[in-house]
Design a protein around this motif. Structure first.
Motif, PDB file in Angstrom:
ATOM      1  N   HIS A 219      96.378  66.920  61.955  1.00 40.69           N
ATOM      2  CA  HIS A 219      96.575  68.106  62.786  1.00 40.69           C
ATOM      3  C   HIS A 219      96.946  69.329  61.972  1.00 40.69           C
ATOM      4  O   HIS A 219      97.178  70.393  62.521  1.00 40.69           O
ATOM      5  CB  HIS A 219      97.659  67.840  63.827  1.00 40.69           C
ATOM      6  N   ASN A 220      97.080  69.143  60.672  1.00 40.21           N
ATOM      7  CA  ASN A 220      97.523  70.268  59.851  1.00 40.21           C
ATOM      8  C   ASN A 220      96.373  71.002  59.201  1.00 40.21           C
ATOM      9  O   ASN A 220      95.362  70.403  58.850  1.00 40.21           O
ATOM     10  CB  ASN A 220      98.463  69.763  58.750  1.00 40.21           C
ATOM     11  N   ARG A 221      96.588  72.271  59.014  1.00 38.04           N
ATOM     12  CA  ARG A 221      95.662  73.098  58.234  1.00 38.04           C
ATOM     13  C   ARG A 221      94.207  72.911  58.652  1.00 38.04           C
ATOM     14  O   ARG A 221      93.312  72.864  57.815  1.00 38.04           O
ATOM     15  CB  ARG A 221      95.812  72.777  56.741  1.00 38.04           C
ATOM     16  N   GLY A 222      93.977  72.769  59.897  1.00 34.88           N
ATOM     17  CA  GLY A 222      92.595  72.708  60.362  1.00 34.88           C
ATOM     18  C   GLY A 222      91.809  71.508  59.877  1.00 34.88           C
ATOM     19  O   GLY A 222      90.584  71.538  59.818  1.00 34.88           O
ATOM     20  N   GLN A 223      92.488  70.453  59.496  1.00 37.22           N
ATOM     21  CA  GLN A 223      91.785  69.271  58.996  1.00 37.22           C
ATOM     22  C   GLN A 223      90.864  68.673  60.051  1.00 37.22           C
ATOM     23  O   GLN A 223      89.762  68.238  59.755  1.00 37.22           O
ATOM     24  CB  GLN A 223      92.785  68.206  58.558  1.00 37.22           C
ATOM     25  N   LEU A 224      91.372  68.664  61.249  1.00 37.50           N
ATOM     26  CA  LEU A 224      90.590  68.077  62.330  1.00 37.50           C
ATOM     27  C   LEU A 224      89.255  68.789  62.451  1.00 37.50           C
ATOM     28  O   LEU A 224      88.195  68.179  62.582  1.00 37.50           O
ATOM     29  CB  LEU A 224      91.396  68.183  63.627  1.00 37.50           C
ATOM     30  N   LYS A 225      89.349  70.111  62.356  1.00 37.25           N
ATOM     31  CA  LYS A 225      88.141  70.906  62.493  1.00 37.25           C
ATOM     32  C   LYS A 225      87.161  70.618  61.358  1.00 37.25           C
ATOM     33  O   LYS A 225      85.953  70.507  61.576  1.00 37.25           O
ATOM     34  CB  LYS A 225      88.507  72.386  62.510  1.00 37.25           C
TER      35      LYS A 225
END
Lengths: 131, 1261
Positions: free
Chosen positions: A102-108
Motif C-alpha cells: 500500500h506504500n508509495r503507489g506499489q499497488l498501482k
C-alpha cells in the motif's frame, strides 16, 4: 517439430494469460478492499515462480528452436521477471509484500505491470497461433 | 519533488468507501439524560456514562477490527431513517458557537441555565432603541447584499487585478492575502448584523461560566464576564517573547490601513476605514501583550483552553448590540466596570449601524466583475442559496431557524420579539426550551454554516467572527491580567466596528511573518527565542476554534494547494502527522445509540459538516447529503430538541464515541499481558530482571484493565519456560519445553491467568524470578520459538506481548547472524543492513496483528543484536520499541534508571486493544504512504493490535483531483479500539484546512516542523529501500528544491542570495539537524543498532518528541530570572530564551541545559560561577562536581528552585521522564553533548553556514 513447439508455446501462453488476468483480478480486489493485503500477497507470491518458470521455458524453447525474433521479443520480459524475483530484499515476504504494497503507489505499479504483461501475452498468443 | 521517498507517485489506489463501522442506525430514542450530565469529563481514565440500551438496533454489517482478513464487500448498508422533512429551513446551522464549550460535567447545568436565559434577549432588543435600530438597519442592508459575499470572495480568487494588488502588498512584507481579507470583510460585514438582534450572547456565558462551576451567573453580569472568563478559561498559554509581540502589533496596525486600502474600495469605505482604525487603536494601546496574547492564543488555542475564548467573543459581540440594557440596569453587579461599557455599547451600537451601511453599499463594487463565478458557485451551493430563498416558508419554529438564514430580516425581529422571554432572570431550570433557544443560537450558526458544504463563502464567517481574536487576546496568560479590566469596555467598539478588521489582522498576522523573505545567509539568528508553535490554518475564527489541536493532528501545509501541479511547483512534502491516542485532559465522550455517519463515505459527523436544514446534513468529505437521525435532534447536553448543530459531535473536532455492538466482531477482549523474558547468561549478567520485576510488583495494581485482566510469563534461553500460575497452586510451577523446533503449550489454560485471582502467585513469581537463573550457563537465546509460543498463547484473546531480549537470537527459527562490521561504523560510504535479514519476524508480526496481539520489544544489549530484524516484530504488529544500548544494572546506572522510568510509564499508560484506525480525507485528496508501527490492512485502514498514547503516525498525501470547487479540505482520523475496561470506543479527530490557489499562499502556510518530521519518515524509508546516501541526498534536495522554487516565485529579489519565506526559515537548519541525527549521519562512528533505533523512533514518535530528537532545545540556566516567567500550579517557572545549537553560545562562565527529548544534559562551564554550582548543584566548586551526576539536589535556594522548577516543567507532559546528565566541561561525556550542537562544524559534516552555502551553490547550479 515446429508445430509441437508452437502448440506448447500456445498452451503455455494461455496459462500465462490466465495468470495475468488472475493477478489483475486479485490486485483490483485488494484495491477495492475485497481482500486484505496479507491474503492478496500470499496468493500472488505463490504464482510468481510458476509465472517465471513458464515464461522462461517459452523463451528458452524459442532460442532452441531458433526463432530469433520471438526469442528477442520474450527476452526482456523474462529478464524482468527474473530480476524482480532476485531483487526482493531479504526481509520481504516475496515480490508482493503485504506491508509495503500500500506504500508509495506499489499497488498501482504492480497493476500496471500485470496489465502490460497481459497485453504482451495476448500478442504472443496470436503470434503463436498464426504461425 | 525530490523528497526522500521519491517521486510524487499518485496515490496507490482509489479511495474506497470505508467499511468499518456500523450501519447508520435507526434508533431514534432520545437519550434519556438523567440529571447528572451524560457527558463527563474524561481524563485519561474513562469515566463511563450510561450505556445506551439500543444494542442490536443496528445493522450488523461492520468489519470490526479483529483479525479477520477476509472481508466481504459492500459493508455499507445502512438504514436511513425516513423521517418527515420539516418544511422550514433551519439554514445551515452547522457549527453553532455557543454550545458545548467543554463537555464536562459542569456543562449541562450551565447549558440549562443559558437556555433559560436565552429568551430575554428579544425583549431587550425591543426596548432598546439604539441597538434595535442598529439591528434593523443592518438587517435590511443585509438583505440587499446577501448574495454578495460570495461573489466578492470569488473575486478575490479569480480576478487578476486583485492579485496584483496582493503582490504589491506582499512585497512589503505583508501577506498577499490581505487584499482578499479586506474585500471579504466588506461583504462579510453584513453577517454580523443578523446575529445581533437575536442575541447569541447568553449561551456562551452560561456555559463558560458553568463549565467553571460557578452556576450563579446572572445574565446581567455579562459585561463583566469577559474578564472572568479570560482569566479562567485560559489557564496559561505561553506568552510569546516581547520582541515578537511588538512585531505583531505593528503588523496588526499596519494591516488595518493597508488591507483596507489595498483593494481599492469605493470612497464610502473611508469612514469605515476610519472606524476601524479608530477602534483598533485602543487595542494597540493596551498593555503590551494584548495582541501578542491573542496571537499566542491563536497558536495555542487548539489546546483545550481555546474553546472558550471565541465563544466569549461572540458573546461580546452579541452583548454589545443587544444586551446592554440588562447591563445598564444592574450596573453595580459586574466585577469589572460595567457602567461605562453599557454606554459605550450603546454608542457603538449606533456606529455599528452606520458601519453596516457602509458595508452594504460598498460591497457591490467588487461584485460586478465576477458574476460568472458567482453563478458557478450558486450551483455548488444548492443548500445555501436555496435555504435563503425559502427561509420564510412556514416552519414549526420559525423564530429560531429563520434567524439562522441571514436572509430574512423581518423574521429576525419577529422571532426574537415573539420568543417567550422570561427576562434576564437566570433560569437554571432544566426544562428544554427548544423554540426560544434556537433564536439566540441561530444567527451565528447560519453565518458559519454557509461555508461548509462548498467552496467560496467559507471565509466570510471568519471575518464576522473576527472579533474573537481581540477578545481572546485579552484573556490569556499571566500577563494579560493587568489589561483585562479595560477590555470589557473596548469590546463593543472593537467588536462591532472592527469585527472584520480584528479578524483580519489576527488571521493574517501570522502571515506577514511567514511570507517575509529572509536572506538566510545574512540572518544570523534564525532560531526564535521561544519554542516554535504550529502555524494556525488560515481559517475563519469559528473554524479555527473548532479545529483539531495541532498536538493531535497536523498537516505539513496548512494551506492545501489546489492542484497537484501547484504542489509539485512548491516542492514541499504534503502529509499529515498524527498523534491520535494522545493523553488528553479533556475529551468529550459521547454515548448514543446512533453514531451519525455519512452513508456513502462513512465519515463521522464533525464540526465541519454543513446542515442544509434541520433534517439533513452534507458530508464535508464526499459532499453527500445525509439525513439527521431522530435521536440526533435531541441534544442531551442542553436537553433541547431540534438543534443537531449543537450536539457535542458537531461542537468538538476531537470526540470519543462509545461504540455499540455494531463495531465489534467479538465481545471486547480483556486486557491480556504476556511477558517474554530472556534469561540467558547474558541477560542475567545485565541484571534487568530485578528492575523489571520490581517495577511490575510496584505497578501490578496500576496495570490498565478490569476484573478480567490476565497476565502471564514466559522465560527462555535455549529452552522455553512457562509458568503455571493457576489459582489454587501453592507456588508457581515452572514448565520447561525444550523442543524448540515444534513449540507447544504445555498447559494452555493455566499460563495466562487472571491477575486478581492469582495475584499472590504472580507476586511470588516476580519475587523469585530475578534469582532463579543466577547461576545459568546457558548463553543461547531461542527468541524465535519463544515468540511462536507467545503467539500461540495469545491468539485466542489478543493483547500485549512484552519481549525482553538482550542478545542476538541464536537458536531455532528466526536466528540471526551478526551483520555489523564495526570498521564500517564511521564509513561515509555505504551503510548496509538497515533492513531486516529475515522475514521471520515480519511474518510473525503479521500473524500477531491478525490475532490482535502486539509485540513490544525491549532490547537491552551490550553488543550488536540486529535490531533491524528484531524491530520488525513490533513494527508490523503496532508495538513499540525500546532500546537500551550497553545496559547494565550497576555499570550503567543511568540506563538502569531510564529503564525503570520507562517501565513505569509503559506499564501504567493507557492502552487500547484490537484497534483499527482509518484516515479519511476530502474527495480529491488521497493517501499513499503511511509511516508508523502498524499494518496497512487495506487502502486506508491501519490495523493496530494495540494503540498506546505515545504512538505517532505520518501519512503522505497526494492531490488526485483538482480542488478548485472547494475551499476547505478536511481530514478525519477515526480510531476504533477496545479500552482496557472492555469498552469499544471510537476516537475521532477532524482537521479542516483551507485550499489556496497561489504559490505564495502555499509557502505562507508551511508547517516546517511537520514537514521535517514527514521528510524524516520518508528518508527512513528511502534509506532502507535504497541507501542511506540516497536518503541524505534527498533531504538536501528537499531544501534545495523548495528554496529554489520559492526563489523563482519572488522574482524581484536578487537571486544571488539564499532567500526563504519566513515560514521556511528553519527548514535548512532542521534538515541539517536531520543529517546530523544518528539515523542519517555519516562519518561519525555510529553503531548499526543505534542508527536503526533512531530510525524506528523517527517512524513511531509523535511530532513533539521527534522534533526534540531532531533539534534539541538549549537554554542557559545559570541566570534564570523570573522575567517572563509563567505560573504553573503555584510554581514560578522561568522561561529562559532558546539558544541556538552552537558552541558560540556556550560560555565558560555559564551553565546550559540541553533538552533532547529523552535526555537532558546540563553542561557546566569551567568558569561557571561558584554560587551557581553551590546553590544548584550542591558542590562548593567546579572541581568537586562528580563525573556522573544525574540528579539536581533539592536545595533551599532561589536559583536551585528556579532550575528545578524549570526542569520539572520541561519534564511534565512528556511520556518518558528524561534522564538528566550533568556534563562537566572537561569530562569525556561532553562529546555526547557537543554532538548535539548541530550548527557547528564537525569533521564529517557541514556547519550551518557551510550548509547554507552548499544549498545556495546547488540552487545556482
Amino acid at each position: 517439430m515446429e508445430a509441437v513447439v508452437f502448440v506448447f508455446s500456445l498452451l503455455d501462453c494461455c496459462a500465462l494469460i490466465f495468470l495475468s488476468v488472475y493477478f489483475i483480478i486479485t490486485l483490483s480486489d485488494l484495491e477495492c478492499d475485497y481482500i486484505n493485503a496479507r491474503s492478496c500477497c500470499s496468493k500472488l507470491n505463490k504464482w510468481v515462480i510458476p509465472e517465471l518458470i513458464g515464461h522462461t521455458i517459452v523463451t528458452v524453447l524459442m532460442l532452441i528452436s531458433l526463432h530469433w525474433f520471438i526469442f528477442l521479443l520474450n527476452l526482456p520480459v523474462a529478464t524482468w521477471n527474473i530480476y524482480r524475483f532476485i531483487m526482493v530484499p531479504s526481509g520481504n515476504m516475496g515480490v508482493f509484500d503485504p506491508t509495503e504494497i500500500h506504500n508509495r503507489g506499489q499497488l498501482k505499479s504492480h497493476m500496471k505491470e500485470a496489465m502490460i504483461k497481459l497485453g504482451f501475452h495476448l500478442l504472443c498468443f496470436f503470434m503463436y497461433l498464426y504461425r | 519533488m525530490s523528497a526522500p521517498a521519491g517521486s510524487p507517485h499518485p496515490a496507490a489506489s482509489a479511495r474506497i468507501p470505508p467499511k468499518f463501522g456500523g450501519a447508520a442506525a435507526s434508533g431514534a430514542a432520545a437519550l434519556a439524560g438523567p440529571g447528572p450530565a451524560p457527558h463527563q469529563q474524561n481524563g485519561p481514565a474513562h469515566s463511563q456514562m450510561q450505556v445506551p440500551s439500543g444494542y442490536g438496533l443496528h445493522h450488523p454489517n461492520y468489519i470490526a477490527p479483529s483479525g479477520h482478513f477476509s472481508q466481504g464487500p459492500g459493508k455499507m448498508t445502512s438504514l436511513p431513517l425516513e423521517s418527515q422533512h420539516d418544511d422550514y429551513y433551519s439554514g445551515l446551522y452547522a457549527v453553532p458557537t455557543q454550545n458545548v464549550v467543554t463537555p464536562s460535567t459542569a456543562n449541562q447545568s450551565g447549558v440549562q441555565q443559558m437556555y433559560g436565559r436565552g429568551p430575554p434577549a428579544p425583549h431587550v432588543v425591543g426596548s432598546t432603541p439604539g441597538s434595535f435600530q442598529g439591528a434593523a438597519s443592518s438587517a435590511s442592508h443585509l438583505y440587499t447584499s446577501a448574495s454578495q459575499p460570495y461573489s466578492s470572495f470569488v473575486n478575490h480568487y479569480n480576478s487578476p487585478a486583485l492579485y496584483s494588488a496582493n503582490s504589491s502588498v506582499a512585497s512589503q512584507g505583508f501577506p498577499s492575502t490581505c487584499g482578499h481579507y479586506a474585500m471579504s470583510t466588506v461583504s462579510n460585514a453584513v453577517y454580523p448584523n443578523v446575529s445581533y438582534p437575536s442575541l447569541p450572547a447568553d449561551d456562551p456565558y452560561g456555559q463558560i461560566f458553568t463549565s467553571q462551576n460557578a452556576p450563579t451567573v446572572r445574565p446581567v453580569k455579562d459585561n463583566s464576564f469577559p474578564g472572568q472568563n479570560t482569566v479562567i478559561s485560559h489557564p496559561s498559554p505561553l506568552p510569546p517573547p516581547p520582541s515578537q509581540q511588538h512585531q505583531q502589533q505593528q503588523s496588526l496596525s499596519g494591516y488595518s490601513t493597508l488591507s483596507w486600502s489595498a483593494p481599492g474600495l469605493p470612497p464610502t469605505q473611508d469612514s469605515l476605514v476610519r472606524n476601524h482604525t479608530g477602534s483598533l487603536a485602543p487595542t494597540n494601546n493596551n498593555p503590551t501583550n494584548t495582541v501578542a496574547d491573542s496571537l499566542s492564543c491563536a497558536v495555542m488555542q487548539n489546546v483545550q483552553p481555546r474553546k472558550s475564548s471565541p465563544v466569549v467573543s461572540t458573546v461580546l459581540s452579541g452583548a454589545s448590540s443587544t444586551r446592554m440594557p440588562p447591563a445598564a440596569k444592574h450596573p453595580g453587579e459586574p466585577v469589572t466596570p460595567v457602567t461605562q461599557p453599557s454606554e459605550l455599547l450603546q454608542h457603538k451600537g449606533m456606529q455599528y449601524g452606520e458601519y453596516v451601511n457602509n458595508q452594504a453599499s460598498s460591497a457591490p463594487t467588487p461584485l460586478s466583475s465576477t458574476s460568472d463565478d458567482e453563478e458557478e458557485e450558486e450551483e455548488d451551493e444548492e443548500a445555501g442559496v436555496d435555504s435563503s430563498s425559502t427561509t420564510s416558508s412556514a416552519s414549526p419554529m420559525p423564530n429560531s431557524y429563520d434567524a439562522l438564514e441571514g436572509g430574512s430580516y423581518p423574521d429576525v425581529h419577529s422571532s426574537s420579539a415573539s420568543s417567550p422571554a422570561p427576562d434576564p432572570a437566570p433560569d437554571p431550570d432544566p426544562v428544554p426550551a427548544p423554540a426560544p433557544v434556537p433564536a439566540p443560537a441561530a444567527p451565528q450558526p447560519s453565518k458559519m454554516a454557509k461555508p461548509f458544504g462548498y467552496g467560496y463563502p467559507i471565509l466570510q464567517p471568519g471575518y464576522q467572527n473576527a472579533t474573537a481574536p481581540l477578545n481572546s487576546g485579552v484573556h490569556p496568560s499571566s500577563q494579560g491580567y493587568s489589561g483585562y479590566q479595560q477590555y470589557p469596555q473596548q469590546y463593543p467598539g472593537v467588536n462591532q466596528l472592527s469585527s472584520g478588521l480584528g479578524g483580519l489582522s489576527l488571521q493574517s498576522s501570522p502571515q506577514p511573518e511567514s511570507l517575509r523573505p529572509i536572506n538566510l545567509t545574512q540572518e544570523r539568528n534564525v532560531l526564535p527565542m521561544t519554542p516554535v508553535w504550529a502555524p494556525v490554518p488560515n481559517l475563519n475564527l469559528e473554524l479555527k476554534k473548532l479545529n483539531c489541536s495541532p498536538d493531535s493532528f497536523r498537516c505539513t501545509l496548512t494551506n492545501i494547494p489546489q492542484t497537484q501541479a501547484l504542489l509539485n511547483k512548491a516542492k514541499l512534502p504534503l502529509g499529515l502527522l498524527l498523534h491520535p491516542f494522545r493523553d488528553l485532559t479533556q475529551l468529550p465522550v459521547i454515548t448514543s445509540n446512533t453514531i451519525v455517519r455519512c452513508r456513502s463515505c462513512r465519515t463521522y459527523i464533525n464540526p465541519f459538516v454543513s446542515f442544509i436544514d434541520q433534517r439533513r446534513w452534507k458530508c464535508n468529505l464526499c459532499y453527500r447529503v445525509n439525513d439527521v437521525p431522530e435521536e440526533f435532534m435531541y441534544n442531551p447536553l442542553t436537553r433541547s430538541y431540534g438543534e443537531p448543530h449543537k450536539r457535542p459531535e458537531v461542537q468538538n473536532s476531537t470526540v470519543e464515541f462509545i461504540a455499540s455492538s455494531d463495531y465489534m466482531l467479538r465481545p471486547p477482549q480483556p486486557a491480556v499481558y504476556l511477558f517474554v523474558l530472556d534469561v540467558s547468561h547474558n541477560a542475567v549478567e545485565a541484571g534487568y530482571l530485578t528492575i523489571l520485576c520490581q517495577s511490575l510488583l510496584e505497578n501490578l495494581d496500576k496495570l490498565p484493565g478490569d476484573s478480567r485482566t490476565r497476565i502471564g510469563f514466559m522465560t527462555f534461553d535455549s529452552t522455553i519456560h512457562f509458568y503455571n500460575l493457576q489459582e489454587g497452586l501453592s507456588q508457581p510451577q515452572m514448565l520447561i519445553v525444550s523442543d524448540i523446533d515444534d513449540v507447544f503449550l504445555p498447559t494452555p489454560d493455566s499460563l495466562l491467568v487472571n491477575l486478581y485471582e492469582s495475584k499472590e502467585l504472580i507476586k511470588d513469581l516476580l519475587n523469585a524470578l530475578p534469582n532463579m537463573f543466577t547461576n545459568t550457563r546457558e548463553t543461547h537465546s531461542a527468541l524465535g520459538p519463544a515468540l511462536q509460543a507467545a503467539f500461540k498463547l495469545m491468539s485466542p484473546t489478543g493483547g500485549r506481548v512484552s519481549v525482553f531480549q538482550t542478545q542476538l537470537p541464536s537458536l531455532g527459527a528466526g536466528l540471526l547472524q551478526s551483520r555489523e562490521d564495526p570498521n564500517q561504523r564511521s564509513s561515509t560510504k555505504v551503510v548496509q543492513h538497515l533492513g531486516p535479514a529475515t522475514d521471520f519476524y515480519k511474518k510473525l508480526a503479521l500473524d500477531c496483528s491478525g490475532q490482535q496481539t502486539a509485540v513490544d520489544l525491549f532490547l537491552l544489549s551490550s553488543q550488536y543484536s540486529d535490531l533491524a530484524s528484531l524491530a520488525c516484530m513490533s513494527k508490523y504488529s503496532a508495538g513499540c520499541i525500546y532500546y537500551y544500548p550497553s545496559f547494565h544494572h550497576t555499570h550503567n546506572p543511568s540506563q538502569a534508571e531510564k529503564l525503570q522510568k520507562d517501565l513505569k510509564r509503559y506499564l501504567t499508560r493507557k492502552i487500547g486493544f484490537e484497534a483499527v484506525m482509518r484516515i479519511r480525507c476530502t474527495k480529491g485528496l488521497s493517501m499513499h504512504t503511511f509511516h508508523g508501527n502498524f499494518f496497512v490492512r487495506s487502502t486506508d485502514l491501519l490495523s493496530l493490535a494495540n494503540i498506546n498514547p505515545d504512538a505517532g503516525f505520518a501519512v503522505q498525501l497526494s492531490i488526485e483531483e483538482s480542488l478548485t470547487d472547494t475551499s476547505l479540505v478536511c481530514f478525519q482520523t477515526a480510531l476504533l479500539y477496545t479500552s482496557s475496561k472492555g469498552e469499544r470506543r471510537i476516537r475521532v479527530h477532524t482537521l479542516c484546512l483551507p485550499v489556496v490557489s497561489s504559490l505564495a499562499d502555499v509557502y505562507a502556510g508551511v508547517d516546517v516542523q511537520a514537514a521535517i518530521c514527514l521528510l524524516a519518515n520518508m528518508a527512513v524509508d528511502r534509506s532502507v529501500s535504497s541507501s542511506l546516501s540516497d536518503a541524505r541526498d534527498a533531504l538536501v534536495n528537499a531544501v534545495v528544491d523548495s528554496l529554489s522554487a520559492y526563489g523563482s516565485t519572488v522574482s524581484n529579489l536578487q537571486h544571488s542570495a539564499l532567500i526563504a519565506p519566513g515560514s521556511l526559515k528553519l527548514f535548512p537548519l532542521y534538515v541539517l539537524a536531520l543529517l546530523k541525527q544518528k539515523a542519517f549521519r555519516t562519518g561519525t562512528s555510529t553503531r548499526l543498532d543505534d542508527r536503526v533505533y533512531a530510525m524506528c523512533q523517527i517512524k513511531s514518535q509523535p511530532l513533539v518528541h521527534l522534533m526534540k530528537m531532531i533539534h534539541p532545545n538549549l537554554y542557559r540556566i545559570d541566570r534564570l530570572t523570573d522575567e517572563g516567567a509563567i505560573h504553573v500550579n503555584d510554581r514560578v517557572v522561568p522561561q529562559p530564551p532558546l539558544q541556538k545549537l552552537s558552541a558560540e553560545k556556550l560560555t565558560r562562565e555559564g551553565a546550559f541545559l540541553m533538552d533532547c527529548g529523552s535526555v537532558f544534559y546540563i553542561w557546566i562551564g569551567k568558569g561557571c560561577d561558584n554560587n551557581f554550582i553551590e546553590d544548584v548543584l550542591g558542590y562548593p566548586n567546579f572541581v568537586s562536581i562528580p563525573q556522573k551526576m544525574t540528579h539536581l539536589p533539592e536545595l533551599d535556594t532561589l536559583s536551585s528552585e528556579r532550575a528545578r522548577s524549570f526542569i520539572t516543567w520541561l519534564r511534565d507532559g512528556r511520556p518518558q521522564s528524561p534522564i538528566l546528565h550533568v556534563v562537566k566541561d572537561e569530562s569525556p561525556a561532553k562529546t555526547e553533548f557537543f554532538q548535539h550542537l548541530i550548527e557547528d562544524r564537525t569533521e564529517a559534516a557541514f556547519s550551518y553556514y557551510e550548509f547554507l552555502l552548499h544549498v545556495q551553490q546547488q540552487i545556482c547550479k
